[in-house]
Design a protein around this motif. Sequence first.
Motif, PDB file in Angstrom:
ATOM      1  N   LYS A  37    -116.255  33.241  75.137  1.00 36.58           N
ATOM      2  CA  LYS A  37    -117.257  34.216  75.560  1.00 36.58           C
ATOM      3  C   LYS A  37    -118.444  34.301  74.607  1.00 36.58           C
ATOM      4  CE  LYS A  37    -114.482  37.921  73.434  1.00 36.58           C
ATOM      5  NZ  LYS A  37    -113.679  39.124  73.703  1.00 36.58           N
ATOM      6  N   GLY A 391    -118.091  40.237  75.533  1.00 33.82           N
ATOM      7  CA  GLY A 391    -118.560  38.865  75.351  1.00 33.82           C
ATOM      8  C   GLY A 391    -120.045  38.823  75.102  1.00 33.82           C
ATOM      9  N   ASP A 393    -122.133  36.374  75.072  1.00 32.44           N
ATOM     10  CA  ASP A 393    -122.934  35.512  75.954  1.00 32.44           C
ATOM     11  C   ASP A 393    -123.502  36.303  77.135  1.00 32.44           C
ATOM     12  OD1 ASP A 393    -122.386  33.393  74.324  1.00 32.44           O
ATOM     13  OD2 ASP A 393    -121.046  32.360  75.710  1.00 32.44           O
ATOM     14  N   GLU A 394    -122.653  37.055  77.795  1.00 28.25           N
ATOM     15  CA  GLU A 394    -123.097  37.822  78.962  1.00 28.25           C
ATOM     16  C   GLU A 394    -124.000  38.983  78.553  1.00 28.25           C
ATOM     17  OE1 GLU A 394    -120.595  38.234  82.621  1.00 28.25           O
ATOM     18  OE2 GLU A 394    -118.978  38.040  81.128  1.00 28.25           O
ATOM     19  N   GLU A 399    -125.288  34.831  80.610  1.00 31.83           N
ATOM     20  CA  GLU A 399    -124.721  33.550  81.028  1.00 31.83           C
ATOM     21  C   GLU A 399    -123.292  33.437  80.530  1.00 31.83           C
ATOM     22  OE1 GLU A 399    -128.258  30.339  80.789  1.00 31.83           O
ATOM     23  OE2 GLU A 399    -127.854  31.374  78.889  1.00 31.83           O
ATOM     24  N   LYS A 400    -122.575  32.470  81.098  1.00 27.51           N
ATOM     25  CA  LYS A 400    -121.241  32.104  80.628  1.00 27.51           C
ATOM     26  C   LYS A 400    -121.198  30.609  80.346  1.00 27.51           C
ATOM     27  CE  LYS A 400    -118.491  35.519  83.243  1.00 27.51           C
ATOM     28  NZ  LYS A 400    -117.404  35.634  84.253  1.00 27.51           N
ATOM     29  N   ASN A 403    -117.943  28.793  84.058  1.00 26.99           N
ATOM     30  CA  ASN A 403    -117.887  29.603  85.268  1.00 26.99           C
ATOM     31  C   ASN A 403    -116.651  29.229  86.069  1.00 26.99           C
ATOM     32  OD1 ASN A 403    -120.419  31.165  85.172  1.00 26.99           O
ATOM     33  ND2 ASN A 403    -121.366  29.120  85.172  1.00 26.99           N
TER      34      ASN A 403
END
Length: 406
Positions: A37, A391, A393-394, A399-400, A403
């Motif tokens: 993440k 996380g 990133d999110e 974004e991840k 996915n």
Amino acid sequence: MSIVPADNVWILTATALVFLMSIPGLALFYSGLSKGKSMLNTIMMVMVAFCVVSILWIVYGYSLTFGNDIGGFIGSLQYIFLSGINPADPAPASDNLYHYLFIFFQMTFAAITVALMAGAFIERMKFTAWILISVLWATVVYFPVAHWIWGGGWLSQLGTLDFAGGIVVHETCGIGALVGAILLGVRKENVMKPANLPLVAVGTGLLWFGWFGFNGGSALGMNSVAISAAFVTTIAALTGGLTWMFAEWILFKKPTSLGLFTGFIAGLATITPAAGFVDVFASVIIGFLGGIVCFVAVVYVKNKFKYDDSLDVFGVHGVGGMLGTILLAILAKPAVGEVAGLLYGSGSQLIPQIVGVIAVGIYTAVATFIIFKIADMVTGLRISKDEEQQGIDEIIHGEKAYNEIL
């Protein structure tokens, strides 16, 4: 001396290799070690730092590092925005090379030094704080220290040697990482959960490949020193990796891939300051000691003092760089780099090396402390515990890395 075409071909190649170390080498290495993440944020921290510092280098960093010396501490602003430099000019610091090429090569060193620090702060630092810290740290720490040793500053005048960045790159980023990690605090999930170890293997290979340009290119020409530096760099890396792996195997009954990869990097970092001054015999000793000492720093010292240097930037780069700088004074062979170490009858290099390590360590620690306090006041240093849990990133990038398959 006039421009030497073969030297320019080699140094342009070496520049591309050092560039490859960061983009994508270091980004892949660090992201594979981070949690799933946080992978994209880790990549972004490395790449954005590289970009930001490269721009600063062109605007004023090169001038502060390699401009005319002012009091032994910093260079002048004679080259601000690279003013007065023509593409066909020879470089004052190495007149066998075109000036632009020397600037380009040195730019990659400045940029990767700041990018290396990111590994200590992943999974919890605000992206805005990291950008601000990158600007301030490059300006206040890297540019002056690089001037002290490579730009004709006071440590250069004292006789301190650093072939390719044991002090300038690895010690500064390692000490900066340690101080910053302490100020930033521990993560909510303070454990290493690598998202993708095969990605770490790829990143390790790219870093090692790039190190041929990092160390071999620091000879600033296509000559015997460049070849020797590249050769001993490889031997130290191999030795460091095997040493770390067997230490794990003996103590914890498991030879891990992560241990092997980390040992490779420890060997590479430790040989860096000495690469142009030692022979193959010495490189085996340096790789072995780098593997052992960095292993102790990462596995035992970090655990004892409970600081959260996420990817062991201090334990590998900082400790390795400082160790290699001291070992240079012991193992330097006159036939390789025209410097005699203690093993070859001269202890004269010990004091300059020790002074360099201590002075740069203290300066970096104090400056980093101040920089982090400023960043904390301006942007705040870290995301919230809840955001960290969700996380980074999110939260920051929307974004991840991975996915779900529909």
